[in-house]
Design a protein around this motif. Structure first.
Motif, short mmCIF file in Angstrom:
data_model
loop_
_atom_site.label_atom_id
_atom_site.label_comp_id
_atom_site.label_asym_id
_atom_site.label_seq_id
_atom_site.Cartn_x
_atom_site.Cartn_y
_atom_site.Cartn_z
N THR A 109 39.41 46.97 18.07
CA THR A 109 39.32 47.75 19.70
C THR A 109 39.89 46.79 20.81
N PHE B 108 39.58 44.89 23.95
CA PHE B 108 38.88 44.32 23.67
C PHE B 108 37.75 43.70 23.28
N VAL B 109 37.40 41.88 23.02
CA VAL B 109 36.29 41.27 22.26
C VAL B 109 34.63 41.94 22.87
N PRO B 110 33.88 42.74 22.26
CA PRO B 110 33.23 43.10 22.58
C PRO B 110 31.89 41.78 23.25
N LEU B 111 31.91 40.78 23.92
CA LEU B 111 31.76 39.87 23.86
C LEU B 111 29.95 39.46 24.03
N ARG C 121 28.29 41.10 21.04
CA ARG C 121 27.94 39.91 19.91
C ARG C 121 27.72 38.93 20.62
N ASN C 122 27.30 38.49 21.76
CA ASN C 122 26.48 37.00 22.03
C ASN C 122 25.24 37.53 21.98
N ALA D 64 24.29 37.41 18.26
CA ALA D 64 24.46 36.42 17.64
C ALA D 64 23.25 35.55 16.83
N GLN E 258 31.37 27.11 26.70
CA GLN E 258 32.02 28.21 26.23
C GLN E 258 31.93 29.24 27.90
N TYR E 259 31.52 29.22 28.59
CA TYR E 259 32.17 30.08 29.93
C TYR E 259 33.02 28.88 30.44
N LEU F 100 35.99 29.67 28.88
CA LEU F 100 36.65 30.83 29.62
C LEU F 100 37.87 30.76 30.85
N TYR G 240 34.72 39.24 34.98
CA TYR G 240 35.43 39.27 33.77
C TYR G 240 33.61 38.34 33.62
N ASN H 63 34.52 24.33 21.61
CA ASN H 63 33.31 25.84 23.17
C ASN H 63 34.58 26.82 22.37
N PHE I 138 32.64 30.45 21.17
CA PHE I 138 31.49 31.02 20.83
C PHE I 138 31.12 31.39 19.76
N ALA J 154 29.10 33.49 18.19
CA ALA J 154 28.85 34.99 18.24
C ALA J 154 29.99 35.43 17.77
N LEU J 155 31.33 35.23 18.16
CA LEU J 155 32.47 35.41 17.54
C LEU J 155 33.16 34.84 16.46
N LYS K 136 41.42 36.02 19.93
CA LYS K 136 41.21 37.52 20.56
C LYS K 136 40.92 36.71 22.47
N MET K 137 39.93 36.34 22.13
CA MET K 137 39.93 36.30 24.06
C MET K 137 41.21 35.63 25.37
N GLN L 188 43.87 38.65 24.40
CA GLN L 188 43.76 39.66 25.90
C GLN L 188 43.50 39.74 27.41
N ALA M 135 46.23 46.48 21.29
CA ALA M 135 45.50 45.99 20.04
C ALA M 135 45.91 45.42 18.57
#
Lengths: 394, 371
Positions: free
Chosen positions: A12, A14-17, A20-21, A24, A304-305, A308, A317, B107, B109, B111-112, B119-120, B123, B130
């Motif tokens: 894809t 973009f990562v489907p964050l 996924r969250n 998780a 984590q946020y 980012l 975002y 830090n 994620f 879930a990833l 990739k975060m 992108q 891709a």
């Protein structure tokens, strides 16, 4: 790493964050689905109850077989006993477009039905009419109405509340201390005012109320039910009737009669607001649960946020991710709750003898509310992410 | 430093970081206290700069200011050519995208997967397809020894592996500036060596500048510069890299001014440091000569036939004659006090003068002036 494993990486853009969250932690996901789903179920059941309540209340009205209805002007609901003299109907017969008028007699206050399987007697709703003109659409009733010509014969609702014993198969019981023959049954169901309905001939009705079946002509009428000639326009005939009839009665079309009853149920009885309260409670419960889920998740991942943000992601975002996550969890909770609700409707419908059905409007409304509660709670929780300072994580 | 600075190893260009007169305060009113005092710092491309100092010395605050994570209060900081005091919030966010941040905590994620975490970063610019992201992401993870962990979630990784994923995320966009806070704290021996080698490669090969807070000696040994901070002030700024230091030194000597930056760097990188104790003889009259000496510290005396003919100090060089003429040494040189010299071998010397006629002429001129 082989090219094969490389090609198995998600391709894809973009990562489907958000997605996924959400997935998780299986346990957290299950908790969120269960919590929000509970609220969804609560709302759906309330919405279903509301509709079931109205369907039950309006069930008998809808089954009336007529185009226009004459009733006393002071009557405030379908089920308030407020008859008018039969002679008031006479001017109507001369109005152009009227094919015929049939009187419907009814009582909600004077007939006590004895449970044939026990000794208790209960107040029931009684309709009486000329068996040659059964004024209800119920096919079962129409097929059996001939039998009502027999003296003191009744046809009963086998979906009446069970304690009335109407579905017991008994052939005989007492009404107001007098023996009646149960000559047939039909299925309609109770509403929130009457536990069961008994149909009888107008002659039997007169016999009960005046002691003499021959007194029919002198009985006051609850409704005058008018059938129009083919081609006659209901509003025009309605206008003519209003002019011809005394002011003590009013004339309603069938949709007006249904609306008349619905308005009473919605406004004058507290039933409508009660169910809406229930729905709102479900909404609030769902919002709190959803807020809790989102807030916890954000708190767990605040670093984590913040990272980012440090990397160069803007608030837009992050807000998008949180809202997406909220929307996903709304959908994920809605689907199983909706399915479970079908079962709940069936079970409660049978137990409470309520006509509970899933409708498109209930589905759309409850989904809208579910999405709304998740997004509202997300917008409350999101301030945390907006406030987070990327400098704090160094 | 200006654009013609010869001491940017293999690279020229404006500094990546230029801080001037930076003051910073926390708190407001009565509670306001200053954490940074008149900080000035320049970091050139390709430099690995390590910041040390006790906790509370302001290192991390400086790092966050340089990283555009905080708004500047007083002074001026240019990062990657942007004057960050003039940038609005959105501008700061854009500058951050060109910087690789490595935080003390990874830090990531949970879930990833490792790849998706990287990739975060990939992108972010929105410029890569891709397929390109996949190539780059996988390549950087492989380079950090995580080739077989690409699809693993952080929970399935060791602490060191997680930190390496975070490093991969920071480096994935090949930033021209990397800011790091104790990046090796969570790493084991092997990982640390691997990561440090990668940092070094980035500075040398890609010209990436790295500003790092660390107390890890394995990194400090490889650092080009060591900036020490105490109580919000830079108390020392030491060039550790010999080549860099020699280069800085050569810049100040007339004879070397003729060299282009590349030639100068080339010479500097081939010079070795050598120390002499007082009285120790550096070269002896009559012996054949194969080396050129440049004094960086201390003093030597030059004797011919046991008569002292000259004294030489920092910035002077000797030994060039034997190399130019091929004759034996015509004088004895010995240390007066502890002396540090930079020594250039014969082959490198000839390579240098072969490469630059100017340099040869300069050396000859100096020689004739001295005799």
């Amino acid at each position: 790493m082989t090219p094969d494993t490389r090609s198995r990486l998600p391709n894809t853009r973009f990562v489907p964050l958000a997605w996924r969250n959400l997935l998780a932690s299986k346990r957290r996901f299950a908790r969120s689905v269960a919590g929000i789903g509970f609220a969804v179920l609560l709302m759906l059941v309330q919405l279903g109850f509301e509709r079931g309540f109205f369907d039950a209340s309006l069930g008998m009205v809808r089954e009336l077989d007529g185009d226009l209805f004459i009733m006393r002007a002071t009557k405030y609901r379908f089920g308030s006993e407020d008859p008018f003299p039969a002679r008031d109907l006479e001017p109507a017969r001369k109005i152009a477009g009227v094919a015929g008028i049939v009187p419907l007699y009814a009582s909600w206050e004077r007939f006590f039905w004895k449970d044939p399987t026990g000794n208790n007697a209960y107040l029931v709703q009684v309709f009486a009419f000329d068996p040659d003109h059964p004024v209800f659409l119920l096919p079962e009733l129409q097929a059996q109405s001939e039998r009502l010509k027999q003296a003191d014969a009744v046809i009963v609702d086998r979906r009446a509340r069970r304690f009335l014993g109407m579905a017991s198969g008994a052939r005989e019981t007492e009404i107001n201390g007098r023996i009646v023959q149960i000559v047939g049954d039909y299925a309609l169901g109770p509403d929130f005012m009457s536990n069961g309905t008994v149909m009888m001939s107008e002659r039997s009705f007169a016999g009960f109320l005046s002691g003499n079946p021959a007194n029919v002509a002198r009985l006051p009428v609850e409704f005058g039910i008018i059938k129009l000639r083919p081609g006659a326009e209901a509003p025009a005939v309605q206008q003519a009737l209003r002019a011809a009839l005394p002011d003590e009665v009013r004339v309603l079309t069938k949709p007006e009669l249904v609306a008349f009853e619905r308005d009473f149920q919605a406004d004058l009885s507290s039933a409508g607001p009660i169910f809406w309260m229930g729905t709102i409670v479900g909404f609030v419960v769902g919002m709190l649960i959803s807020y809790q889920v989102i807030y916890t998740d954000l708190s767990d991942q605040l670093a984590q946020y913040a990272t980012l943000k440090g990397m160069g992601y803007g608030n837009g975002y992050l807000v998008g991710v949180v809202f997406q996550q909220a929307a996903f969890s709304a959908v994920a909770a809605f689907v199983p709750a909706w399915l479970l609700c079908l079962v709940v409707y069936r079970v409660i419908g049978e137990l409470a003898l309520l006509p509970l059905h899933m409708t498109l409007s209930q589905t759309v409304i409850s989904f809208g509310l579910t999405l709304g509660m998740c997004l509202v709670s997300a917008s409350l929780a999101i301030r945390r992410v907006i406030a987070v300072d990327p400098a704090e994580i160094f | 430093m200006d654009a013609s600075d010869p001491c940017l190893p293999l690279l020229t260009g404006p500094p990546v970081i230029r801080a001037e007169g930076v003051n910073f305060y926390y708190g407001e009113g009565e509670a306001r206290f200053q954490v940074l005092f008149d900080i000035g710092l320049e970091v050139a491309p390709g430099q690995l700069v390590v910041m040390t100092g006790p906790s509370g010395s302001g290192k991390t605050t400086l790092l966050t200011l340089v990283g555009a994570l905080r708004s500047l209060q007083e002074g001026r900081i240019e990062v990657l050519g942007h004057d960050i005091s003039k940038l609005d919030r959105a501008g700061l966010v854009r500058v951050r995208r060109d910087i690789g941040f490595i935080f003390q905590l990874h830090n990531l994620f949970e879930a990833l997967s490792a790849y998706e975490n990287v990739k975060m970063a990939l992108q972010l610019g929105g410029k890569l397809s891709a397929a390109e992201m996949r190539e780059r992401g996988v390549a950087i993870l492989e380079r950090l020894g995580l080739g077989d962990r690409i699809s693993h979630k952080p929970r399935a990784l060791s602490g060191g592996q997680r930190q390496r994923v975070a490093i991969a995320r920071a480096l994935a966009n090949r930033p021209r500036l990397v800011l790091a806070d104790e990046p090796t704290a969570a790493l084991d021996q092997d990982s640390t060596r691997n990561v440090i080698r990668m940092f070094k490669e980035l500075t040398v090969e890609d010209g990436t500048a790295i500003l790092m807070v660390t107390h890890d000696h394995r990194i400090i040994e490889l650092a080009d510069r060591l900036v020490h901070m105490v109580d919000g002030r830079v108390v020392s700024d030491v060039v550790l890299n010999d080549a860099l230091r020699i280069c800085e030194f050569l810049k100040g000597i007339d004879a070397f001014k003729a060299l282009t930056p590349t030639e100068l760097t080339h010479v500097a990188e081939r010079m070795a440091k050598r120390h002499y104790m007082p009285g120790e003889v550096v070269i002896r009259e009559g012996e054949s000569g194969h080396e050129l000496f440049l004094i960086s510290e201390g003093e030597v005396k030059v004797e011919r036939s046991d008569h002292e003919v000259a004294r030489l100090g920092p910035g002077d060089f000797f030994g060039e004659l034997a190399l130019l003429s091929g004759d034996p040494r015509n004088a004895t040189v010995s240390a007066v006090n502890p002396v540090e010299t930079y020594v250039l071998g014969e082959a490198d010397f000839h390579a240098a003068i072969g490469a630059s006629a100017n340099f040869r002429d300069q050396l000859r001129r100096v020689y004739f002036l001295r005799h």
